[in-house]
Write an enzyme that holds these catalytic residues in place. Structure first.
Site, mmCIF file in Angstrom:
data_model
loop_
_atom_site.group_PDB
_atom_site.id
_atom_site.type_symbol
_atom_site.label_atom_id
_atom_site.label_comp_id
_atom_site.label_asym_id
_atom_site.label_seq_id
_atom_site.Cartn_x
_atom_site.Cartn_y
_atom_site.Cartn_z
ATOM 1 N N HIS A 39 -9.846 26.642 14.649
ATOM 2 C CA HIS A 39 -8.554 27.308 14.466
ATOM 3 C C HIS A 39 -7.427 26.406 14.974
ATOM 4 O O HIS A 39 -7.656 25.527 15.796
ATOM 5 C CB HIS A 39 -8.513 28.631 15.242
ATOM 6 C CG HIS A 39 -9.129 29.772 14.514
ATOM 7 N ND1 HIS A 39 -10.483 29.849 14.289
ATOM 8 C CD2 HIS A 39 -8.578 30.880 13.945
ATOM 9 C CE1 HIS A 39 -10.744 30.968 13.612
ATOM 10 N NE2 HIS A 39 -9.602 31.610 13.394
ATOM 11 N N SER A 85 -6.441 35.515 11.746
ATOM 12 C CA SER A 85 -6.409 34.792 13.023
ATOM 13 C C SER A 85 -5.644 33.467 12.951
ATOM 14 O O SER A 85 -5.151 33.000 13.980
ATOM 15 C CB SER A 85 -7.836 34.520 13.505
ATOM 16 O OG SER A 85 -8.575 33.862 12.495
#
Length: 305
Positions: free
Chosen positions: A281, A56
């Protein structure tokens, strides 16, 4: 465990001791001495065939525009930026949220085995993998849960070291042969490709300070988790060197833009993102920073295309 189509898999696996002390000792030793061999350049007069493999951090969940819902993949992730800057003639981005090294050989939903994107005509490969092998998501949820019991201490570090040896260090050591196997498979499929192993960006303050209001870890666990990430990146650097691959450091160029910084300054979103990105993230700026690091490694800075 995904099956390796190459012969001699057992012999290769034996190259790695899986005891943490031995493997991390080897990491420390090799980090000083190992320098990647000169990489193969693209043959003159032809375009680049680029394959991007990863998890990811590569795919860019929630960053506009999402072009693959199954893998949470953005067309503004770092591979897409690199492909545009390099004017690639063929670009396959098979990065997928949640991928481990096993998904290099096995399908993940509608995403086929990632290694299928690599062929004899591939001349550039980027690989960013390993975070999910050590259990990135469960580490965060465990540390948040334990912080409530001892907000000013280091309950997460004590939990992972309760047996007398740091289990996250063991997990990193056990991931080394898995990443090694991925890189060997890439070279076998694309013998002339330039292979770049992309490290993970700076997630937490490099000075060891914390920000429990936005990232609810115990204050003394921030330096522990910072060091765990540095251990993961060191392992990736060493395994890249063992496999004639280049390591791309994305930690140094993102230092000072971690998830504890103000919204305008951070390139990694905290557990409740303010910009379109998954919790913990990179946001769009983080993907741009990783793209710059890759382009710099390729000898062509972002913006000079």
């Amino acid at each position: 465990m995904a099956k390796d189509g190459q012969s001699g898999g057992a012999a290769r696996r034996r190259r790695f001791p899986i005891t943490a002390g031995a493997a991390l000792g080897a990491c420390a030793l090799l980090a000083v001495s190992a320098v990647p061999a000169a990489a193969h350049g693209t043959a003159p007069g032809r375009g680049t065939h680029y394959a991007s493999l990863g998890d990811s951090y590569t795919s860019g969940p929630l960053i506009p525009q999402q072009v693959d819902a199954n893998c949470a993949r953005s067309d503004h992730n770092y591979p897409s930026i690199v492909a545009t800057a390099r004017k690639t003639t063929a670009f396959k981005d098979v990065s997928c949220g949640g991928a481990t090294t096993a998904e290099m050989w096995t399908a993940q939903g509608t995403n086929g085995p990632q290694l299928d994107a690599v062929g004899r005509d591939t001349d550039l490969v980027t690989v960013q993998i390993g975070g999910n092998d050590i259990g990135f998501g469960s580490i965060i949820s465990t540390c948040v849960r334990l912080a409530a019991q001892d907000p000013t201490g280091d309950p997460c570090r004590r939990y992972y070291a309760s047996s007398g040896i740091d289990r996250l260090a063991v997990a990193i050591a056990q991931t080394a042969p898995k990443v090694d196997r991925v890189l060997r498979a890439v070279h076998a499929r694309a013998p002339h490709a330039r292979v770049l192993v992309v490290g993970y960006p700076d997630l937490l303050p490099d000075d060891g300070s914390g920000c429990s209001a936005s990232v609810p870890f115990a204050s003394e666990d921030f330096p522990y988790l910072r060091d765990t990430e540095k251990g993961l990146n060191l392992m990736l650097r060493v395994v890249a060197a063992w496999n004639r691959a280049e390591y791309v450091d994305t930690y140094a160029p993102t230092r000072g833009h971690d998830m504890c910084k103000a919204p305008a300054d951070r390139w990694i979103e905290p557990l409740q993102p303010a910009s379109p990105a998954a919790p913990a993230h990179p946001n769009a700026k983080g993907e741009e920073a990783m793209a710059r690091a890759v382009l710099e490694s390729l000898g062509k800075r972002h913006g000079h295309h």
